[in-house]
Design a protein around this motif. Sequence first.
Motif, mmCIF file in Angstrom:
data_model
loop_
_atom_site.group_PDB
_atom_site.id
_atom_site.type_symbol
_atom_site.label_atom_id
_atom_site.label_comp_id
_atom_site.label_asym_id
_atom_site.label_seq_id
_atom_site.Cartn_x
_atom_site.Cartn_y
_atom_site.Cartn_z
ATOM 1 N N LEU A 19 0.794 -1.229 0.000
ATOM 2 C CA LEU A 19 0.000 0.000 0.000
ATOM 3 C C LEU A 19 0.825 1.277 0.000
ATOM 4 C CD1 LEU A 19 -2.877 -0.913 2.469
ATOM 5 C CD2 LEU A 19 -3.063 -0.466 0.040
ATOM 6 N N TYR A 20 2.107 1.160 0.420
ATOM 7 C CA TYR A 20 2.899 2.372 0.604
ATOM 8 C C TYR A 20 2.946 3.283 -0.636
ATOM 9 C CZ TYR A 20 6.835 5.459 1.259
ATOM 10 O OH TYR A 20 7.619 6.575 1.314
ATOM 11 N N PRO A 21 3.199 2.728 -1.837
ATOM 12 C CA PRO A 21 3.290 3.646 -2.988
ATOM 13 C C PRO A 21 1.990 4.418 -3.224
ATOM 14 C CG PRO A 21 4.121 1.478 -3.561
ATOM 15 C CD PRO A 21 3.455 1.339 -2.229
ATOM 16 N N GLU A 22 0.853 3.728 -3.075
ATOM 17 C CA GLU A 22 -0.435 4.413 -3.253
ATOM 18 C C GLU A 22 -0.619 5.491 -2.202
ATOM 19 O OE1 GLU A 22 -3.806 1.933 -3.142
ATOM 20 O OE2 GLU A 22 -3.063 0.623 -4.720
ATOM 21 N N GLY B 138 -3.436 -3.768 -2.960
ATOM 22 C CA GLY B 138 -3.606 -2.339 -3.155
ATOM 23 C C GLY B 138 -5.074 -1.999 -3.279
ATOM 24 N N VAL B 139 -5.395 -0.743 -3.252
ATOM 25 C CA VAL B 139 -6.791 -0.320 -3.368
ATOM 26 C C VAL B 139 -7.028 0.294 -4.732
ATOM 27 C CG1 VAL B 139 -8.630 0.922 -2.243
ATOM 28 C CG2 VAL B 139 -6.594 0.327 -0.966
ATOM 29 N N LEU B 140 -6.244 1.324 -5.036
ATOM 30 C CA LEU B 140 -6.440 2.030 -6.292
ATOM 31 C C LEU B 140 -5.763 1.281 -7.426
ATOM 32 C CD1 LEU B 140 -5.600 5.552 -4.883
ATOM 33 C CD2 LEU B 140 -7.854 4.602 -5.284
ATOM 34 N N GLY B 141 -4.759 0.464 -7.071
ATOM 35 C CA GLY B 141 -4.015 -0.227 -8.108
ATOM 36 C C GLY B 141 -3.126 0.754 -8.839
#
Lengths: 110, 320
Positions: free
Chosen positions: B81-84, B156-159
């Motif tokens: 998740l960090y990058p998002e 991830g959520v948003l991808g």
Amino acid sequence: MTPADETVLAGHLQELRRGTVVVAALASLRTPGYGYALLESLGRAGFEVDANTLYPLLRRLEKQGLLTAEWNTDESRPRKFYRTSTAGEDVLAALRTDWRSLDAAITDLA
Amino acid sequence: MTTLTDRYVAATVRELAEDQRDDVDRELRGTIEDMVEARLGEGSAGSREDAEREVLVELGDPIRLAAGYSGRPLHLIGPALYPEWRRLVTLLVTIVSPIAAVGTLVVRLFTDDVARDGVGPAFGGAAVAGLTTALHVLFWTTLVYAILERTQPGRGVLGWTPDQLPESPDGRRWVSRGETVMALVALVVLALALVWQQVSSPVRLDGEAVPVLDPALWSGWIPLLLALLAAHAVLVVVAYRARRWTWPTVALGAVLDVAVAGVLVWLLQTERFFDPGFVAALVGGGWETAARDLRLALVLGVVVVTAWDQVETVRRMRAR
């Protein structure tokens, strides 16, 4: 080697050995054993694994059905004995095959 | 009496699910005892208490041990998740914070008693608003992502898709949605400010509302400025729909910019811009050279911003 080199090497060795504890535990626990005894025997066999890594790992493997566990209350202190299950044997065989093919592949490279 | 082991085991199982607790409690106690016995057997530890303490040190932080048992993450936001999280925080902070700061500045300049307190508190308030907003954005985004990390680990959520790649310098001719929205928002804020300062001016002189700009400008000049702003807004939308700036649209934009700047500078230099009451309020508040200072600052500001805008546009158009 300088201390910096040693740190780099130690890091790579740790990465390389990370998964081998599972193989060693599954192989060793074909003879039933409890946490601390396994920690000792793995240590003697050259697998340096931390206590706080091994104990949770045993429970995870149990949860995944690769180990079965039962309490042994015969001795002075009740201990939880783990044993590799049939599913555990299958996974162990697969991991060993993979280990050998990796070894062969690396030997071919060299 | 509770021993260190009791406290250690309690601290560990507290982190675990109810159905795991008794079993882990029992096993962990046995294991600690095994380890203590082994140490005493080796004769390396002095007393039993010393051995117990050493064993607990070896087992380490109970939160970490419990995380091993439960499989719960030992991080707030993990690599999935960090990058998002970082992209979203950067985006939100760079958009929302300036809006909050500028919005606060505009409102405070109107609502503050500028004649008495000067403009310092308004700028201070704007800085605080920008900072507070940034902290809020950071906190709430982090909270949401920390919860996501725990409810759907490793996903991830948003991808990510290649469409999210930032424009390379080569692609600067392309018109992004972000810059279009920013340009439109800026134009609308400007237009609203022009109308607002007249119809409900919060600037007070002796308890009486005074507009900032000379009301005489409404017969001609302010409508012209509003029309120029509207034309600019249309141009921005046209450029966005075409997805890129072309030399004709850029030229038209420059003409509109220069027209607005020209009108403003001319009105300022002929001292027809500000309402005399507003200037009087500033002078009365102790800013004796208000008329001159404001004129100079605004003329300079308008010229610099307009010129910089054109330079930036040309630079962007020439980038291949």
